[in-house]
Design an enzyme around this catalytic site. Structure first.
Site, PDB file in Angstrom:
ATOM      1  N   TYR A   1      -2.577  -0.736  10.625  1.00 33.75           N
ATOM      2  CA  TYR A   1      -2.416  -0.737   9.140  1.00 33.75           C
ATOM      3  C   TYR A   1      -0.902  -0.591   8.634  1.00 33.75           C
ATOM      4  O   TYR A   1      -0.555  -1.308   7.998  1.00 33.75           O
ATOM      5  CB  TYR A   1      -3.681  -0.304   8.389  1.00 33.75           C
TER       6      TYR A   1
ATOM      7  N   SER B   1       0.783  -1.233   0.033  1.00 29.55           N
ATOM      8  CA  SER B   1      -0.116  -0.209  -0.074  1.00 29.55           C
ATOM      9  C   SER B   1       0.813   1.295   0.081  1.00 29.55           C
ATOM     10  O   SER B   1       1.897   1.177   0.441  1.00 29.55           O
ATOM     11  CB  SER B   1      -0.955   0.006   1.234  1.00 29.55           C
TER      12      SER B   1
END
Length: 267
Positions: free
Chosen positions: A149, A136
């Site tokens: 995350y 990501s």
């Protein structure tokens, strides 16, 4: 430097095939002639996708202990591993349930490491293979309200870059694909959070194309995001405090709260 790997006929294990980007990745790899082994938690989606593409399906829940090892035992020979499965854990740290933290660490970080470790031995024996990690852009730009995350994605990026260096003289390639906000698939699409003006998205098919290109050309890192996000991520990696101030001015805290509310509605 690992030689280019021919995708056609390569036995390819794709995790996270039953959600998010899984369908786009599977269909693009099928177009290249890959021999697909699809895995995920949702049997109905897996069976439908496998039937469409003539692929093999293995149900696996990567939050469970020993799941990566059992998955590899069932999959057998693997020429290409694409670690795409992801578990969200959005929210301020004090509000995130410990079980969700454990699940995010298991799926986003431990499982890719365990799967890579499991396939590397057989790949090195053949002097051929490729591993792709779907990361990501948040592995370069930390944002408030997503500490868990970000921790998993920062860890995955470090692992991928180090593993690529470790295998540089072998026939095994390692790539990291870093999407920004993806339309029509994945966590952003699932929660429907409104982004600030000027912050764009990319379609899941573009991520799939980046994966194919990374394998073909043995590229270490590919970012899939509009120019504004790529520049912002670069600034964040060089000057995180300055970037954090800018994110607050652009409404980053509001976006984090929206994600947190939307995610809490699904748990």
């Amino acid at each position: 430097m690992a030689p280019r790997l021919e995708i056609k006929g390569a036995r390819t294990l794709l995790t996270g095939a039953s959600g998010g980007l899984g369908g786009a990745l599977a269909r693009r790899l099928a177009q290249e002639g890959a021999e697909l082994v699809l895995t995920g938690r949702r049997r109905d989606v897996l069976d439908s996708l496998a039937g469409e593409l003539g692929a093999e399906a293995i149900v696996s829940d990567l939050t469970l202990e020993q799941a990566p090892e059992r998955l590899l035992a069932a999959a057998g020979r693997i020429d290409i591993l694409i670690a795409n499965a992801v578990q969200s854990a959005t929210g301020r740290l004090v509000g995130v349930d410990p079980a969700r933290i454990d699940d995010a660490l298991a799926v986003n970080l431990r499982a890719p490491i365990a799967l890579a470790r499991g396939v590397i031995t057989q790949m090195l024996e053949r002097n051929s293979g490729h591993i792709v990690f779907i990361g990501s852009l948040q592995s370069k730009a930390a944002t408030g309200g997503s500490s868990i995350y970000c921790a998993t994605k920062f860890g995955l990026r470090g692992f991928s870059l180090a593993l690529r260096a470790e295998l540089a003289r072998s026939g095994v390639g390692v790539s990291l694909v870093l999407p920004g906000f993806i339309s029509a698939a994945g966590m952003y699409a699932d929660v429907g959070v409104k982004l600030p003006r000027g912050v764009g998205t990319r379609p899941p098919e573009q991520v799939a194309e980046a994966v194919v290109r990374a394998i073909r050309d043995n590229i270490g890192e590919v970012v899939v995001a509009p120019l504004t996000l790529r520049v912002g991520a670069t600034i964040a990696s060089l000057a995180p405090e300055l970037s954090a101030r800018g994110m607050r001015l652009l409404g980053g805290e509001r976006i984090a709260r929206d994600f947190e509310r939307a995610q809490s509605d699904t748990h």
